[in-house]
Design an enzyme around this catalytic site. Structure first.
Site: not given
Length: 350
Positions: A93, A311-313
């Site tokens: 990210i 995940g984590e954007a």
């Protein structure tokens, strides 16, 4: 319960937006999804020349009691270790947000670790991780409400600094388990169809994960009200994201939605106020198997499907250049009239 004043999007500028998009020097519809994105952002902003200002990605982090039972391929300690990685700029990210010039913020919603005050981590810690919902509610109603208000506070502060475009990410070992239970209860889907590999479980690992989650579900005596479901099975980072989503919609910010866990928070937020969905773009379809079921529940059309499930954007950030392209063409591309190009009224081709 905290109230959010979320208004439905006006249709006043819809025709003008489509007229502008369709007047560009291209066949109508030839930019595909870019045209839909440009229209959506223009509609959210009620502006024929939409702008992305101070884009920000916020990662909410929290630990889960259920992680102690081995529902994840990784130990719970990875959660706090990854926050140090964020601070050193070494995570995916960090790489993607830095690549696109997006402001990156991390919120400690409930990590089982104390971080030094001088680290650039927003401290909203509710507790040192949730309880294990195999045996008891993950959090109290008071903690749930504090999560909602804390998530809203984070977004409000970001908005005050001129941000009108926000993405949410998460970190918390075991949080695909919470997301699976949220989907099962709020989406009325059998739990077995909602449980996936998470951080890389094999077939036996997924079976064991389902059995552990099903044990917790069998003891649940609450309703399918979002507050009851989130209090019992949620993570602090998930519920804080719910509050953040509700506040962002109230502030008429455009939200770029990430994968499985963030979409579970959006599902819950939409059960509280369905109008939040009007402010959302869906970045990608996660490789977590049940994400497609969530998207179907929400009517979400993902921009990308490239096999991501980190995940984590990260999915949202990889999608971001496409968003920028949509905004660029509606603002900078010439119209037929300005370019002196003849427009075909019949076939819509040049």
């Amino acid at each position: 319960m905290i109230q959010f004043n979320i208004t439905p999007l006006s249709t006043e500028k819809d025709q003008d937006l489509w007229n502008k998009i369709n007047s560009k020097t291209k066949p109508i519809g030839s930019l595909g999804v870019l045209e839909e994105i440009a229209f959506k952002i223009g509609k959210i902003q009620q502006n024929l020349s939409p702008q992305i200002q101070n884009p920000t990605v916020v990662v909410f982090a929290g630990d889960h009691g259920i992680a102690d039972d081995g529902v994840s391929f990784y130990p719970k300690s990875v959660s706090y270790q990854m926050l140090y990685n964020y601070m050193q700029g070494g995570a995916a990210i960090n790489v993607f947000s830095r690549q696109h010039g997006i402001d990156f913020k991390v919120v400690d919603a409930g990590i089982d670790h104390d971080f030094a005050p001088n680290l650039n981590i927003i401290n909203k810690k509710i507790a040192y991780g949730t309880k294990n919902y195999r045996f008891e509610s993950a959090m109290t109603k008071e903690q749930y409400l504090k999560c909602i208000s804390s998530g809203a506070e984070v977004v409000e502060e970001i908005h005050k600094n001129g941000c009108n475009f926000i993405a949410f990410g998460e970190k918390g070992i075991g949080n695909t388990s919470s997301a699976s239970l949220i989907l099962s209860l709020l989406g009325n889907i059998p739990l077995e169809e909602c449980v996936g590999r998470g951080t890389g479980l094999d077939t036996n690992g997924v079976k064991s994960k389902f059995e552990l989650l099903n044990e917790g579900l069998s003891k649940y005596k609450g309703s399918k009200n979002p507050m009851d479901v989130l209090s019992y099975f949620g993570g602090f980072e998930v519920v804080m994201t719910v509050g953040a989503i509700l506040k962002a919609a109230e502030l008429k910010m455009c939200m770029l939605i990430d994968g499985f866990i963030i979409t579970s928070a959006l599902l819950a937020a939409s059960k509280i106020n369905s109008k939040v969905l009007e402010y959302c773009l869906f970045g990608h379809k996660s490789n977590e198997k049940a994400h497609v079921k969530m998207l179907k529940q929400l009517g979400g059309k993902p921009i990308l499907d490239i096999g991501m499930c980190l995940g984590e954007a990260t999915g949202a950030m990889v999608c971001y250049p496409i968003i920028k392209s949509a905004v660029s063409f509606i603002n900078d591309m010439a119209s037929f009239e300005n370019a002196g190009v003849s427009e075909s009224k019949e076939s819509h081709t040049i």
